[in-house]
Design a protein around this motif. Sequence first.
Motif, PDB file in Angstrom:
ATOM      1  N   ALA A   1       0.855  -1.188   0.000  1.00 14.96           N
ATOM      2  CA  ALA A   1       0.000   0.000   0.000  1.00 14.96           C
ATOM      3  C   ALA A   1       0.894   1.241   0.000  1.00 14.96           C
ATOM      4  CB  ALA A   1      -0.911  -0.008   1.220  1.00 14.96           C
ATOM      5  N   ALA A   2       1.111   1.790  -1.165  1.00 18.82           N
ATOM      6  CA  ALA A   2       2.011   2.935  -1.305  1.00 18.82           C
ATOM      7  C   ALA A   2       1.528   4.125  -0.477  1.00 18.82           C
ATOM      8  CB  ALA A   2       2.123   3.329  -2.775  1.00 18.82           C
ATOM      9  N   LYS A   3       2.460   4.779   0.187  1.00 17.79           N
ATOM     10  CA  LYS A   3       2.146   5.956   1.000  1.00 17.79           C
ATOM     11  C   LYS A   3       2.441   7.253   0.262  1.00 17.79           C
ATOM     12  CE  LYS A   3       1.137   3.138   4.295  1.00 17.79           C
ATOM     13  NZ  LYS A   3      -0.293   2.797   4.500  1.00 17.79           N
ATOM     14  N   LYS A   4       3.425   7.208  -0.625  1.00 20.97           N
ATOM     15  CA  LYS A   4       3.822   8.391  -1.391  1.00 20.97           C
ATOM     16  C   LYS A   4       3.880   8.029  -2.870  1.00 20.97           C
ATOM     17  CE  LYS A   4       4.765  10.940   2.321  1.00 20.97           C
ATOM     18  NZ  LYS A   4       4.062  12.204   2.659  1.00 20.97           N
ATOM     19  N   TYR A   5       3.372   8.938  -3.702  1.00 22.14           N
ATOM     20  CA  TYR A   5       3.367   8.718  -5.143  1.00 22.14           C
ATOM     21  C   TYR A   5       4.202   9.771  -5.866  1.00 22.14           C
ATOM     22  CZ  TYR A   5      -0.579   5.450  -4.707  1.00 22.14           C
ATOM     23  OH  TYR A   5      -1.384   4.378  -4.397  1.00 22.14           O
ATOM     24  N   THR A   6       4.731   9.379  -7.031  1.00 21.09           N
ATOM     25  CA  THR A   6       5.367  10.352  -7.903  1.00 21.09           C
ATOM     26  C   THR A   6       4.278  11.084  -8.684  1.00 21.09           C
ATOM     27  OG1 THR A   6       5.549   8.889  -9.832  1.00 21.09           O
ATOM     28  CG2 THR A   6       7.313   8.749  -8.179  1.00 21.09           C
ATOM     29  N   THR A   7       4.688  12.013  -9.532  1.00 19.10           N
ATOM     30  CA  THR A   7       3.722  12.760 -10.346  1.00 19.10           C
ATOM     31  C   THR A   7       3.410  12.055 -11.665  1.00 19.10           C
ATOM     32  OG1 THR A   7       5.516  14.066 -11.302  1.00 19.10           O
ATOM     33  CG2 THR A   7       4.416  14.969  -9.356  1.00 19.10           C
ATOM     34  N   GLU A   8       4.029  10.900 -11.897  1.00 17.98           N
ATOM     35  CA  GLU A   8       3.792  10.176 -13.147  1.00 17.98           C
ATOM     36  C   GLU A   8       2.349   9.682 -13.211  1.00 17.98           C
ATOM     37  OE1 GLU A   8       5.461   6.297 -15.680  1.00 17.98           O
ATOM     38  OE2 GLU A   8       6.361   6.837 -13.745  1.00 17.98           O
ATOM     39  N   LYS A   9       1.734   9.838 -14.368  1.00 15.19           N
ATOM     40  CA  LYS A   9       0.352   9.433 -14.561  1.00 15.19           C
ATOM     41  C   LYS A   9       0.256   8.000 -15.088  1.00 15.19           C
ATOM     42  CE  LYS A   9      -1.576  13.258 -13.266  1.00 15.19           C
ATOM     43  NZ  LYS A   9      -2.380  13.276 -12.013  1.00 15.19           N
ATOM     44  N   VAL A  10      -0.743   7.294 -14.641  1.00 12.22           N
ATOM     45  CA  VAL A  10      -1.030   5.966 -15.169  1.00 12.22           C
ATOM     46  C   VAL A  10      -1.733   6.132 -16.512  1.00 12.22           C
ATOM     47  CG1 VAL A  10      -2.210   3.776 -14.763  1.00 12.22           C
ATOM     48  CG2 VAL A  10      -1.239   5.054 -12.832  1.00 12.22           C
ATOM     49  N   SER A  11      -1.320   5.363 -17.500  1.00  9.70           N
ATOM     50  CA  SER A  11      -1.889   5.512 -18.841  1.00  9.70           C
ATOM     51  C   SER A  11      -3.362   5.105 -18.863  1.00  9.70           C
ATOM     52  CB  SER A  11      -1.108   4.656 -19.839  1.00  9.70           C
ATOM     53  OG  SER A  11      -1.326   3.270 -19.591  1.00  9.70           O
ATOM     54  N   ASP A  12      -4.094   5.661 -19.814  1.00  3.12           N
ATOM     55  CA  ASP A  12      -5.493   5.292 -19.993  1.00  3.12           C
ATOM     56  C   ASP A  12      -5.628   3.797 -20.261  1.00  3.12           C
ATOM     57  OD1 ASP A  12      -6.241   7.918 -19.647  1.00  3.12           O
ATOM     58  OD2 ASP A  12      -6.493   8.341 -21.786  1.00  3.12           O
ATOM     59  N   GLU A  13      -4.676   3.237 -21.014  1.00  2.00           N
ATOM     60  CA  GLU A  13      -4.723   1.813 -21.331  1.00  2.00           C
ATOM     61  C   GLU A  13      -4.695   0.964 -20.068  1.00  2.00           C
ATOM     62  OE1 GLU A  13      -2.290  -1.582 -23.919  1.00  2.00           O
ATOM     63  OE2 GLU A  13      -1.409   0.403 -23.597  1.00  2.00           O
ATOM     64  N   LYS A  14      -3.809   1.305 -19.141  1.00  2.79           N
ATOM     65  CA  LYS A  14      -3.710   0.516 -17.908  1.00  2.79           C
ATOM     66  C   LYS A  14      -4.928   0.726 -17.011  1.00  2.79           C
ATOM     67  CE  LYS A  14       1.269  -0.179 -17.716  1.00  2.79           C
ATOM     68  NZ  LYS A  14       2.506  -0.080 -16.911  1.00  2.79           N
ATOM     69  N   ILE A  15      -5.425   1.958 -16.954  1.00  6.40           N
ATOM     70  CA  ILE A  15      -6.641   2.210 -16.166  1.00  6.40           C
ATOM     71  C   ILE A  15      -7.789   1.374 -16.714  1.00  6.40           C
ATOM     72  CG2 ILE A  15      -8.402   3.923 -15.584  1.00  6.40           C
ATOM     73  CD1 ILE A  15      -5.865   4.260 -13.973  1.00  6.40           C
ATOM     74  N   ASN A  16      -7.928   1.334 -18.026  1.00  7.17           N
ATOM     75  CA  ASN A  16      -9.014   0.566 -18.642  1.00  7.17           C
ATOM     76  C   ASN A  16      -8.853  -0.933 -18.415  1.00  7.17           C
ATOM     77  OD1 ASN A  16     -10.442   2.783 -19.622  1.00  7.17           O
ATOM     78  ND2 ASN A  16      -9.264   2.862 -21.518  1.00  7.17           N
ATOM     79  N   GLN A  17      -7.611  -1.410 -18.382  1.00  4.84           N
ATOM     80  CA  GLN A  17      -7.380  -2.834 -18.108  1.00  4.84           C
ATOM     81  C   GLN A  17      -7.776  -3.180 -16.675  1.00  4.84           C
ATOM     82  OE1 GLN A  17      -3.191  -2.932 -19.397  1.00  4.84           O
ATOM     83  NE2 GLN A  17      -3.758  -4.511 -20.862  1.00  4.84           N
ATOM     84  N   ILE A  18      -7.459  -2.295 -15.743  1.00  5.27           N
ATOM     85  CA  ILE A  18      -7.848  -2.518 -14.348  1.00  5.27           C
ATOM     86  C   ILE A  18      -9.371  -2.519 -14.226  1.00  5.27           C
ATOM     87  CG2 ILE A  18      -7.797  -1.521 -12.021  1.00  5.27           C
ATOM     88  CD1 ILE A  18      -4.939  -0.499 -12.731  1.00  5.27           C
ATOM     89  N   LEU A  19     -10.030  -1.588 -14.895  1.00 13.79           N
ATOM     90  CA  LEU A  19     -11.490  -1.523 -14.852  1.00 13.79           C
ATOM     91  C   LEU A  19     -12.124  -2.762 -15.482  1.00 13.79           C
ATOM     92  CD1 LEU A  19     -12.009   2.234 -15.815  1.00 13.79           C
ATOM     93  CD2 LEU A  19     -12.294   1.204 -13.549  1.00 13.79           C
ATOM     94  N   GLU A  20     -11.537  -3.245 -16.559  1.00  7.88           N
ATOM     95  CA  GLU A  20     -12.077  -4.449 -17.194  1.00  7.88           C
ATOM     96  C   GLU A  20     -11.932  -5.647 -16.253  1.00  7.88           C
ATOM     97  OE1 GLU A  20     -11.948  -6.981 -21.377  1.00  7.88           O
ATOM     98  OE2 GLU A  20     -10.385  -5.473 -20.992  1.00  7.88           O
ATOM     99  N   ALA A  21     -10.798  -5.719 -15.543  1.00  9.38           N
ATOM    100  CA  ALA A  21     -10.599  -6.812 -14.588  1.00  9.38           C
ATOM    101  C   ALA A  21     -11.653  -6.757 -13.484  1.00  9.38           C
ATOM    102  CB  ALA A  21      -9.195  -6.732 -13.988  1.00  9.38           C
ATOM    103  N   ILE A  22     -11.941  -5.556 -12.982  1.00  7.55           N
ATOM    104  CA  ILE A  22     -12.981  -5.407 -11.953  1.00  7.55           C
ATOM    105  C   ILE A  22     -14.325  -5.860 -12.500  1.00  7.55           C
ATOM    106  CG2 ILE A  22     -14.195  -3.789 -10.446  1.00  7.55           C
ATOM    107  CD1 ILE A  22     -11.672  -1.981 -10.615  1.00  7.55           C
ATOM    108  N   ASN A  23     -14.627  -5.456 -13.722  1.00 12.52           N
ATOM    109  CA  ASN A  23     -15.907  -5.788 -14.338  1.00 12.52           C
ATOM    110  C   ASN A  23     -16.066  -7.298 -14.531  1.00 12.52           C
ATOM    111  OD1 ASN A  23     -18.413  -5.026 -15.567  1.00 12.52           O
ATOM    112  ND2 ASN A  23     -17.499  -5.374 -17.571  1.00 12.52           N
ATOM    113  N   LEU A  24     -14.943  -8.001 -14.706  1.00 18.10           N
ATOM    114  CA  LEU A  24     -14.980  -9.441 -14.943  1.00 18.10           C
ATOM    115  C   LEU A  24     -14.881 -10.264 -13.667  1.00 18.10           C
ATOM    116  CD1 LEU A  24     -12.652  -9.628 -18.080  1.00 18.10           C
ATOM    117  CD2 LEU A  24     -15.114 -10.078 -18.033  1.00 18.10           C
TER     118      LEU A  24
END
Length: 209
Positions: free
Chosen positions: A12-35
């Motif tokens: 469980a990360a406590k600190k994050y960098t400013t790098e953004k997660v790509s739309d592709e990876k966000i959509n893959q995570i959402l698809e996994a949740i949906n399935l």
Amino acid sequence: MELINHLKWRYAAKKYTTEKVSDEKINQILEAINLTASSCGIQPYRVKVISSSEIRANLGVGSFNGQILNSSHLLVFAAFNEISNAYIEEYIEMAEKQRELPAGGMDGLKDMLISYFSTRTSVENAIWASKQAYIGLGTALIAAAELKVDATPMEGFDAQRFNEILGLEEQGLHPTVILSLGYRDVESDVLANMKKIRLPLEEFADFVG
């Protein structure tokens, strides 16, 4: 099993960098949740994806969890306040179309679900829906780990504030648990390079019978 290595990597990360997660990876995570697994298959929750730093800042006011603001994205798992007959009917109609069944082909399941949920109180059904959302959360954590995206599950948030800002109550929803996504800041997160701590497997799991 590569999954074990992914789970050893995640924390469980406590600190994050400013790098953004790509739309592709966000959509893959959402698809996994949906399935993911869903009792009765009716998915009694929705996932709100918050990328706006302004909205996340407003949501995080008063919370001790800085990850709400400082991550790349925030997922809000919002469970149903009730399981209505109308929702069950609409869901079954969709299921029949996806399985290319004639209308009424899944009436047995529909009638069973309506009979079951209509005998329970709205509070009981809302609690059940919240538990279903946690199944989705677990899948999201695993999917993020496989993609090497850091994720922090949180309950420390102002539910009423989330309701008001996201208009959840008007949608028949309530916020259950939230998940920040991003990339760990190894220089400022003291936990980033620490060994993962878990019970010995023989103490955690017990074979019975």
